[in-house]
Design a protein around this motif. Sequence first.
Motif, PDB file in Angstrom:
ATOM      1  N   LEU A  65      44.275  40.033  30.980  1.00  0.00           N
ATOM      2  CA  LEU A  65      42.821  39.933  31.111  1.00  0.00           C
ATOM      3  C   LEU A  65      42.420  39.167  32.359  1.00  0.00           C
ATOM      4  O   LEU A  65      41.542  39.602  33.114  1.00  0.00           O
ATOM      5  CB  LEU A  65      42.218  39.255  29.878  1.00  0.00           C
ATOM      6  CG  LEU A  65      40.697  39.043  29.914  1.00  0.00           C
ATOM      7  CD1 LEU A  65      39.972  40.373  30.045  1.00  0.00           C
ATOM      8  CD2 LEU A  65      40.236  38.281  28.671  1.00  0.00           C
ATOM      9  N   SER A  66      43.058  38.011  32.592  1.00  0.00           N
ATOM     10  CA  SER A  66      42.727  37.234  33.790  1.00  0.00           C
ATOM     11  C   SER A  66      43.148  37.974  35.054  1.00  0.00           C
ATOM     12  O   SER A  66      42.493  37.872  36.092  1.00  0.00           O
ATOM     13  CB  SER A  66      43.404  35.861  33.726  1.00  0.00           C
ATOM     14  OG  SER A  66      44.821  35.975  33.726  1.00  0.00           O
ATOM     15  N   MET A  67      44.202  38.751  34.945  1.00  0.00           N
ATOM     16  CA  MET A  67      44.702  39.518  36.082  1.00  0.00           C
ATOM     17  C   MET A  67      43.721  40.610  36.504  1.00  0.00           C
ATOM     18  O   MET A  67      43.500  40.835  37.696  1.00  0.00           O
ATOM     19  CB  MET A  67      46.056  40.122  35.709  1.00  0.00           C
ATOM     20  CG  MET A  67      46.741  40.889  36.803  1.00  0.00           C
ATOM     21  SD  MET A  67      48.369  41.434  36.211  1.00  0.00           S
ATOM     22  CE  MET A  67      48.879  42.482  37.569  1.00  0.00           C
ATOM     23  N   ILE A  68      43.119  41.273  35.522  1.00  0.00           N
ATOM     24  CA  ILE A  68      42.226  42.393  35.840  1.00  0.00           C
ATOM     25  C   ILE A  68      40.759  41.988  35.879  1.00  0.00           C
ATOM     26  O   ILE A  68      39.886  42.825  36.137  1.00  0.00           O
ATOM     27  CB  ILE A  68      42.407  43.537  34.827  1.00  0.00           C
ATOM     28  CG1 ILE A  68      41.959  43.103  33.428  1.00  0.00           C
ATOM     29  CG2 ILE A  68      43.847  44.033  34.818  1.00  0.00           C
ATOM     30  CD1 ILE A  68      41.962  44.213  32.399  1.00  0.00           C
ATOM     31  N   SER A  69      40.466  40.715  35.656  1.00  0.00           N
ATOM     32  CA  SER A  69      39.072  40.272  35.566  1.00  0.00           C
ATOM     33  C   SER A  69      38.289  40.540  36.849  1.00  0.00           C
ATOM     34  O   SER A  69      37.172  41.078  36.800  1.00  0.00           O
ATOM     35  CB  SER A  69      39.011  38.786  35.216  1.00  0.00           C
ATOM     36  OG  SER A  69      39.684  38.006  36.203  1.00  0.00           O
ATOM     37  N   GLN A  70      38.852  40.160  37.988  1.00  0.00           N
ATOM     38  CA  GLN A  70      38.141  40.366  39.248  1.00  0.00           C
ATOM     39  C   GLN A  70      37.973  41.850  39.595  1.00  0.00           C
ATOM     40  O   GLN A  70      36.877  42.262  39.996  1.00  0.00           O
ATOM     41  CB  GLN A  70      38.850  39.622  40.380  1.00  0.00           C
ATOM     42  CG  GLN A  70      38.615  38.129  40.385  1.00  0.00           C
ATOM     43  CD  GLN A  70      37.158  37.762  40.567  1.00  0.00           C
ATOM     44  OE1 GLN A  70      36.438  38.373  41.357  1.00  0.00           O
ATOM     45  NE2 GLN A  70      36.710  36.755  39.835  1.00  0.00           N
ATOM     46  N   PRO A  71      39.003  42.691  39.444  1.00  0.00           N
ATOM     47  CA  PRO A  71      38.775  44.124  39.664  1.00  0.00           C
ATOM     48  C   PRO A  71      37.680  44.688  38.776  1.00  0.00           C
ATOM     49  O   PRO A  71      36.898  45.542  39.223  1.00  0.00           O
ATOM     50  CB  PRO A  71      40.140  44.740  39.339  1.00  0.00           C
ATOM     51  CG  PRO A  71      41.118  43.679  39.704  1.00  0.00           C
ATOM     52  CD  PRO A  71      40.446  42.402  39.291  1.00  0.00           C
ATOM     53  N   ILE A  72      37.580  44.225  37.526  1.00  0.00           N
ATOM     54  CA  ILE A  72      36.516  44.705  36.640  1.00  0.00           C
ATOM     55  C   ILE A  72      35.147  44.327  37.194  1.00  0.00           C
ATOM     56  O   ILE A  72      34.220  45.154  37.239  1.00  0.00           O
ATOM     57  CB  ILE A  72      36.701  44.130  35.218  1.00  0.00           C
ATOM     58  CG1 ILE A  72      37.912  44.764  34.543  1.00  0.00           C
ATOM     59  CG2 ILE A  72      35.445  44.371  34.374  1.00  0.00           C
ATOM     60  CD1 ILE A  72      38.256  44.159  33.194  1.00  0.00           C
ATOM     61  N   VAL A  73      35.007  43.075  37.621  1.00  0.00           N
ATOM     62  CA  VAL A  73      33.735  42.615  38.201  1.00  0.00           C
ATOM     63  C   VAL A  73      33.387  43.444  39.439  1.00  0.00           C
ATOM     64  O   VAL A  73      32.236  43.870  39.619  1.00  0.00           O
ATOM     65  CB  VAL A  73      33.817  41.120  38.568  1.00  0.00           C
ATOM     66  CG1 VAL A  73      32.593  40.690  39.379  1.00  0.00           C
ATOM     67  CG2 VAL A  73      33.943  40.268  37.312  1.00  0.00           C
ATOM     68  N   LEU A  74      34.375  43.690  40.271  1.00  0.00           N
ATOM     69  CA  LEU A  74      34.131  44.426  41.507  1.00  0.00           C
ATOM     70  C   LEU A  74      33.793  45.888  41.245  1.00  0.00           C
ATOM     71  O   LEU A  74      32.943  46.471  41.934  1.00  0.00           O
ATOM     72  CB  LEU A  74      35.350  44.324  42.426  1.00  0.00           C
ATOM     73  CG  LEU A  74      35.673  42.907  42.918  1.00  0.00           C
ATOM     74  CD1 LEU A  74      36.953  42.905  43.743  1.00  0.00           C
ATOM     75  CD2 LEU A  74      34.527  42.336  43.742  1.00  0.00           C
ATOM     76  N   VAL A  75      34.445  46.493  40.263  1.00  0.00           N
ATOM     77  CA  VAL A  75      34.135  47.882  39.912  1.00  0.00           C
ATOM     78  C   VAL A  75      32.706  47.983  39.391  1.00  0.00           C
ATOM     79  O   VAL A  75      31.983  48.938  39.721  1.00  0.00           O
ATOM     80  CB  VAL A  75      35.142  48.425  38.871  1.00  0.00           C
ATOM     81  CG1 VAL A  75      34.647  49.746  38.287  1.00  0.00           C
ATOM     82  CG2 VAL A  75      36.503  48.623  39.519  1.00  0.00           C
ATOM     83  N   ILE A  76      32.273  47.003  38.602  1.00  0.00           N
ATOM     84  CA  ILE A  76      30.881  46.983  38.126  1.00  0.00           C
ATOM     85  C   ILE A  76      29.923  46.882  39.306  1.00  0.00           C
ATOM     86  O   ILE A  76      28.889  47.568  39.358  1.00  0.00           O
ATOM     87  CB  ILE A  76      30.667  45.811  37.146  1.00  0.00           C
ATOM     88  CG1 ILE A  76      31.452  46.057  35.854  1.00  0.00           C
ATOM     89  CG2 ILE A  76      29.181  45.624  36.839  1.00  0.00           C
ATOM     90  CD1 ILE A  76      31.450  44.878  34.906  1.00  0.00           C
ATOM     91  N   PHE A  77      30.281  46.046  40.283  1.00  0.00           N
ATOM     92  CA  PHE A  77      29.454  45.908  41.493  1.00  0.00           C
ATOM     93  C   PHE A  77      29.398  47.239  42.251  1.00  0.00           C
ATOM     94  O   PHE A  77      28.319  47.668  42.685  1.00  0.00           O
ATOM     95  CB  PHE A  77      30.026  44.816  42.390  1.00  0.00           C
ATOM     96  CG  PHE A  77      29.320  44.679  43.712  1.00  0.00           C
ATOM     97  CD1 PHE A  77      28.162  43.924  43.813  1.00  0.00           C
ATOM     98  CD2 PHE A  77      29.805  45.314  44.851  1.00  0.00           C
ATOM     99  CE1 PHE A  77      27.504  43.802  45.029  1.00  0.00           C
ATOM    100  CE2 PHE A  77      29.150  45.198  46.068  1.00  0.00           C
ATOM    101  CZ  PHE A  77      27.993  44.439  46.156  1.00  0.00           C
ATOM    102  N   ILE A  78      30.546  47.878  42.402  1.00  0.00           N
ATOM    103  CA  ILE A  78      30.613  49.164  43.106  1.00  0.00           C
ATOM    104  C   ILE A  78      29.730  50.205  42.419  1.00  0.00           C
ATOM    105  O   ILE A  78      28.976  50.933  43.069  1.00  0.00           O
ATOM    106  CB  ILE A  78      32.071  49.657  43.187  1.00  0.00           C
ATOM    107  CG1 ILE A  78      32.881  48.764  44.122  1.00  0.00           C
ATOM    108  CG2 ILE A  78      32.134  51.112  43.661  1.00  0.00           C
ATOM    109  CD1 ILE A  78      34.382  48.982  44.037  1.00  0.00           C
ATOM    110  N   LEU A  79      29.833  50.270  41.095  1.00  0.00           N
ATOM    111  CA  LEU A  79      29.022  51.231  40.338  1.00  0.00           C
ATOM    112  C   LEU A  79      27.535  50.917  40.484  1.00  0.00           C
ATOM    113  O   LEU A  79      26.708  51.833  40.622  1.00  0.00           O
ATOM    114  CB  LEU A  79      29.429  51.203  38.864  1.00  0.00           C
ATOM    115  CG  LEU A  79      30.822  51.756  38.544  1.00  0.00           C
ATOM    116  CD1 LEU A  79      31.147  51.550  37.057  1.00  0.00           C
ATOM    117  CD2 LEU A  79      30.920  53.232  38.899  1.00  0.00           C
ATOM    118  N   GLY A  80      27.187  49.628  40.459  1.00  0.00           N
ATOM    119  CA  GLY A  80      25.791  49.226  40.597  1.00  0.00           C
ATOM    120  C   GLY A  80      25.208  49.639  41.936  1.00  0.00           C
ATOM    121  O   GLY A  80      24.103  50.195  42.007  1.00  0.00           O
ATOM    122  N   ILE A  81      25.940  49.365  43.001  1.00  0.00           N
ATOM    123  CA  ILE A  81      25.468  49.735  44.336  1.00  0.00           C
ATOM    124  C   ILE A  81      25.408  51.251  44.488  1.00  0.00           C
ATOM    125  O   ILE A  81      24.480  51.795  45.107  1.00  0.00           O
ATOM    126  CB  ILE A  81      26.386  49.126  45.417  1.00  0.00           C
ATOM    127  CG1 ILE A  81      26.307  47.601  45.395  1.00  0.00           C
ATOM    128  CG2 ILE A  81      26.000  49.645  46.805  1.00  0.00           C
ATOM    129  CD1 ILE A  81      24.947  47.040  45.737  1.00  0.00           C
TER     130      ILE A  81
END
Length: 257
Positions: A228-244
Motif C-alpha cells: 500500500l505504501s509502495m503504490i500510494s504515490q502512483p495512485i495519487v498521481l494517477v488520480i491527478f492525471i485523470l483529473g487534469i
Amino acid sequence: MINLIKLEFKRVFKSKNFYIALGLTLILMLLAIYPRLEWKTEYDYVSAWLSSIGVGKAYITLLFPALVAIPYSTMLAIEKKNNYLKYITIRTDKKKYLISKGIVNSICSGIILLVPALIFSGICIYCFQNPSKFPEVMATFDDPASILLNINPIFYIAFYSLWMFFQGVVWSTVCYTISLISNNILIISVGPFLYAIISNFLLAIIGLTRYTPPASFSPYLMTGTSILSMISQPIVLVIFILGISIYYKKYEESIYV
C-alpha cells in the motif's frame, strides 16, 4: 496511430534531451556506487546495486521526478508555442496525435531509468559477491519484494528495475498532462519535482514517511514498508492525471492547443 507513435519515437531518439537525461542518470548512479567499488569483496551484488539507485547516496531517489521530465515532457508546450501543433493537427487527428505523444513520452522517460538500472545490475553482478555469502545481510531485507531474494536475487533486481520504469512512466505522464493545459515549460518540468519535495516534507512531519515519493520509489530504504505504501504515490498521481485529463476534455475548446 502506430505511424504517429513511430514518428514520435524517432523524434525522441534524435533529441539531445533524451541522451542528456540518460547520461545524467548514469552519472548519478556511478557517483552513488563508486565508493563501494573499492570494497568488492565486502558487498553482495544486491546491496551494491541498491546503493547505485537509492541506498546511501540517494541521488536517483530524490531527483528522478526531475530526470523523467527532461526527455520529452515539454515538447507539446514547445509545439504549441511555435504553432507546430496547429500545423500537424490539420493533417492528422488531434486526439490520436496527443495520445501517441503521451505514450512515447511515458515510455522514453521510463527507459532513462530502466536502462541505467539494468546496466548497473550487470556491473554489480560481475564485480560484487553472490548474496548467498551474506545470509545475515539478506535476512535484514523487509520490503514488499524481499520474498524474491529467497527465489533468486536477480528476480529482486528485475522487479525493482521494472518498478523504476513504471515510476518514470507515471511521473512523466504527470508532466505531459500538465502540458495539455499549460504552456509554461518551468511548471511542466519542475512542478512534479516540487510536489515530490513538498509532499516528502509534509508527510514526514505528520509521521507518514512510508508514503512519501522517495519511499514509494525506493521501498527498500526503510523497514516495514507495505504494498500500500509502495503504490500510494502512483495512485495519487494517477488520480491527478485523470483529473487534469477530464478538465482538458471538458474545456478543450477554450484551451489553446
